[in-house]
Design a protein around this motif. Structure first.
Motif, short mmCIF file in Angstrom:
data_model
loop_
_atom_site.label_atom_id
_atom_site.label_comp_id
_atom_site.label_asym_id
_atom_site.label_seq_id
_atom_site.Cartn_x
_atom_site.Cartn_y
_atom_site.Cartn_z
N SER A 72 -49.99 90.33 -29.53
CA SER A 72 -51.16 89.98 -30.34
C SER A 72 -52.45 90.44 -29.66
CB SER A 72 -51.23 88.47 -30.58
OG SER A 72 -50.16 88.06 -31.37
N ARG A 73 -52.52 90.25 -28.35
CA ARG A 73 -53.71 90.70 -27.60
C ARG A 73 -53.82 92.22 -27.63
NH1 ARG A 73 -51.79 87.20 -23.39
NH2 ARG A 73 -51.82 88.98 -22.00
N LEU A 74 -52.68 92.91 -27.57
CA LEU A 74 -52.69 94.38 -27.66
C LEU A 74 -53.24 94.82 -29.01
CD1 LEU A 74 -52.05 97.27 -26.77
CD2 LEU A 74 -49.70 96.89 -27.59
N ILE A 75 -52.77 94.23 -30.09
CA ILE A 75 -53.25 94.58 -31.43
C ILE A 75 -54.76 94.32 -31.52
CG2 ILE A 75 -53.10 94.06 -33.89
CD1 ILE A 75 -50.67 95.62 -32.75
N HIS A 76 -55.20 93.18 -30.98
CA HIS A 76 -56.63 92.86 -30.98
C HIS A 76 -57.41 93.92 -30.20
CE1 HIS A 76 -60.32 90.73 -29.70
NE2 HIS A 76 -60.27 90.27 -30.94
N PHE A 77 -56.91 94.29 -29.02
CA PHE A 77 -57.55 95.32 -28.20
C PHE A 77 -57.65 96.64 -28.97
CE2 PHE A 77 -56.84 98.98 -25.34
CZ PHE A 77 -58.02 98.93 -24.62
N LEU A 78 -56.58 97.03 -29.64
CA LEU A 78 -56.57 98.28 -30.39
C LEU A 78 -57.62 98.25 -31.50
CD1 LEU A 78 -52.72 98.87 -30.73
CD2 LEU A 78 -54.32 100.09 -29.22
N GLN A 79 -57.70 97.14 -32.21
CA GLN A 79 -58.62 97.05 -33.33
C GLN A 79 -60.07 96.84 -32.89
OE1 GLN A 79 -56.45 93.98 -35.57
NE2 GLN A 79 -56.25 95.50 -37.19
N GLU A 80 -60.29 95.97 -31.94
CA GLU A 80 -61.66 95.60 -31.56
C GLU A 80 -62.27 96.55 -30.53
OE1 GLU A 80 -63.38 93.23 -33.12
OE2 GLU A 80 -61.60 92.93 -34.36
N ILE A 119 -46.43 106.18 -30.23
CA ILE A 119 -46.35 106.49 -31.66
C ILE A 119 -47.74 106.76 -32.22
CG2 ILE A 119 -45.75 105.56 -33.93
CD1 ILE A 119 -43.39 104.12 -32.48
N LEU A 120 -48.70 105.92 -31.85
CA LEU A 120 -50.07 106.15 -32.29
C LEU A 120 -50.56 107.54 -31.86
CD1 LEU A 120 -51.56 102.65 -31.41
CD2 LEU A 120 -51.52 103.67 -33.71
N TRP A 121 -50.25 107.94 -30.65
CA TRP A 121 -50.69 109.23 -30.14
C TRP A 121 -49.93 110.38 -30.80
CZ3 TRP A 121 -48.17 112.77 -26.73
CH2 TRP A 121 -48.99 113.82 -26.32
N GLN A 122 -48.61 110.23 -30.93
CA GLN A 122 -47.80 111.31 -31.51
C GLN A 122 -48.22 111.63 -32.94
OE1 GLN A 122 -43.94 109.56 -30.84
NE2 GLN A 122 -43.56 110.86 -29.07
N TYR A 123 -48.66 110.63 -33.67
CA TYR A 123 -49.07 110.85 -35.05
C TYR A 123 -50.56 111.14 -35.20
CZ TYR A 123 -44.41 109.87 -36.63
OH TYR A 123 -43.06 109.96 -36.85
N GLY A 124 -51.23 111.36 -34.07
CA GLY A 124 -52.62 111.75 -34.10
C GLY A 124 -53.57 110.64 -34.50
N LEU A 125 -53.14 109.39 -34.30
CA LEU A 125 -53.96 108.25 -34.69
C LEU A 125 -54.88 107.79 -33.57
CD1 LEU A 125 -51.13 106.38 -36.60
CD2 LEU A 125 -52.97 107.78 -37.58
N ILE A 126 -54.61 108.26 -32.35
CA ILE A 126 -55.47 108.00 -31.20
C ILE A 126 -55.55 109.27 -30.36
CG2 ILE A 126 -55.03 105.51 -31.08
CD1 ILE A 126 -53.11 106.08 -28.72
N GLN A 178 -56.42 104.61 -22.02
CA GLN A 178 -57.07 103.30 -22.01
C GLN A 178 -56.06 102.20 -22.36
OE1 GLN A 178 -60.27 104.46 -24.78
NE2 GLN A 178 -61.67 103.59 -23.26
N ILE A 179 -55.18 102.48 -23.31
CA ILE A 179 -54.18 101.48 -23.71
C ILE A 179 -53.25 101.19 -22.54
CG2 ILE A 179 -52.20 101.04 -25.21
CD1 ILE A 179 -53.71 102.79 -27.35
N TYR A 180 -52.75 102.24 -21.88
CA TYR A 180 -51.84 102.00 -20.76
C TYR A 180 -52.56 101.33 -19.59
CZ TYR A 180 -47.81 104.01 -23.01
OH TYR A 180 -46.76 104.23 -23.86
N ASP A 181 -53.83 101.63 -19.38
CA ASP A 181 -54.60 100.92 -18.36
C ASP A 181 -54.70 99.45 -18.72
OD1 ASP A 181 -54.99 103.24 -16.88
OD2 ASP A 181 -57.05 103.57 -17.62
#
Length: 75
Positions: A19-27, A53-60, A67-70
C-alpha cells in the motif's frame, strides 16, 4: 515489513508495504491510476515485479525505476 523471495525471483511484500509503494508511486512519482491499472493487469498475465512491469511498458522512466528501487530498499 517482510519481503520474501519466491520462485522465479518475484518479490512478495507485506500488504502494508505494498500500500505504501502504491502511495509512493501515485503521490511522489505522479504515476497515474490508469498506468498502475495497466501494469497490474499485465502482472496478472505475466507475473513479475511491479516496478519492472511499469518500466517495460514505458509507464515510468529509468530514473523513476531507480527511485522506486531506492525507496524499496529504505522503506
Amino acid at each position: 515489513m517482510t519481503i520474501h523471495s519466491i520462485q522465479g525471483g518475484e518479490i512478495q511484500m507485506s500488504p502494508s508495504k505494498y500500500s505504501r509503494l502504491i502511495h509512493f508511486l501515485q503521490e511522489d512519482l505522479a504515476i497515474s491510476t490508469a498506468s498502475l491499472a495497466v501494469a497490474l493487469r499485465r502482472r496478472e498475465q505475466d507475473p513479475g515485479p511491479l516496478p519492472m512491469i511499469l518500466w517495460q511498458y514505458g509507464l515510468i522512466t529509468l530514473e523513476q525505476l531507480e527511485q522506486i528501487y531506492d525507496w524499496l530498499e529504505t522503506a
